[in-house]
Design an enzyme around this catalytic site. Sequence first.
Site, mmCIF file in Angstrom:
data_model
loop_
_atom_site.group_PDB
_atom_site.id
_atom_site.type_symbol
_atom_site.label_atom_id
_atom_site.label_comp_id
_atom_site.label_asym_id
_atom_site.label_seq_id
_atom_site.Cartn_x
_atom_site.Cartn_y
_atom_site.Cartn_z
ATOM 1 N N HIS A 1 -5.133 -2.486 5.300
ATOM 2 C CA HIS A 1 -4.658 -2.989 3.968
ATOM 3 C C HIS A 1 -4.960 -1.773 2.949
ATOM 4 C CE1 HIS A 1 -6.175 -4.916 0.083
ATOM 5 N NE2 HIS A 1 -5.052 -5.251 0.133
ATOM 6 N N SER A 2 -3.867 -1.735 2.028
ATOM 7 C CA SER A 2 -3.970 -0.874 0.827
ATOM 8 C C SER A 2 -4.426 0.594 1.190
ATOM 9 C CB SER A 2 -5.109 -1.285 -0.156
ATOM 10 O OG SER A 2 -5.017 -0.587 -1.258
#
Length: 293
Positions: free
Chosen positions: A113-114
């Site tokens: 994520h990210s």
Amino acid sequence: MSFSLSECHINKKVQLEWGSLAYRDYQPAQADLNTPTVVFLHGWLDNAASFDSTIVELIKLLPNIRCIAVDLAGHGWSDHKSIGQYYGFHEYLDDFSQLLSKLSANRCLIVGHSLGALLASCYSAAFPEHVMGLVQIEGFLPIAENPDNHATRIRQAVISRQRIRQKSQKSMDSFASAIAKRTRANQLTPEQITPLVARGTVELEGRWFWRHDRRLLAESIYRMSPEHAQAIVEQVQCPWILILGSQGYPTLKSQWKSYLDADKVVTINGGHHCHLEQPQQVAAIISGLVNKI
């Protein structure tokens, strides 16, 4: 079938050269050796608990799968780097490689994520023999900028380090205050953000502090050129899915178009932390990719 988090994971640490890296190990009693280990990499200033709800839903779908959720260096329960050291993007990749080697998790599907999504693409490109699948959530190309900005980049990074050295660590009066701060910052409900905040805070003498290393707030001293970032994603060889939040980062909505087919990109309701808002849907996407490998 239902699970409580305490029943299905063990908090562990592995020793690296600079200190210990913490992770959560969700290892079933009878692991399917033919199924890749699913390794989760969180975003900047988050921690392994970012994936709690997603992993619980994934285990319902794939009860014999092993999942590992990592606290990146300086985050969560992982150690902080030594005085004078900072957190360069590429250093996370070396840490990650050491972790996988020590855990013998050399056939893995990486979910990032990210920041974790950017790390996942870089590792997948550099070590294709170890990565069976890639799921990126709200992150795609490594952050890049024109080389003409490099002198300014160095200046900003050095000044930001000076400011951090001069500031004292701030505290909060309660755990509820920490929840409120992250709820506002990430546009999430208290229920959605609580596991992440619980792992990311510590109480000392009646005050609450963030566990993450304040040096993480320093500007990056180096960024790839756009050509470097593009070369990374062009060398990813494994099956690959990109998950975007409908209210996530706008720049991501078109970045992928030169590299992925439209059927490999899934948009779900939510913002930048859409996996916390739609854990069942994200788990189903991961499960679908696992079943195709």
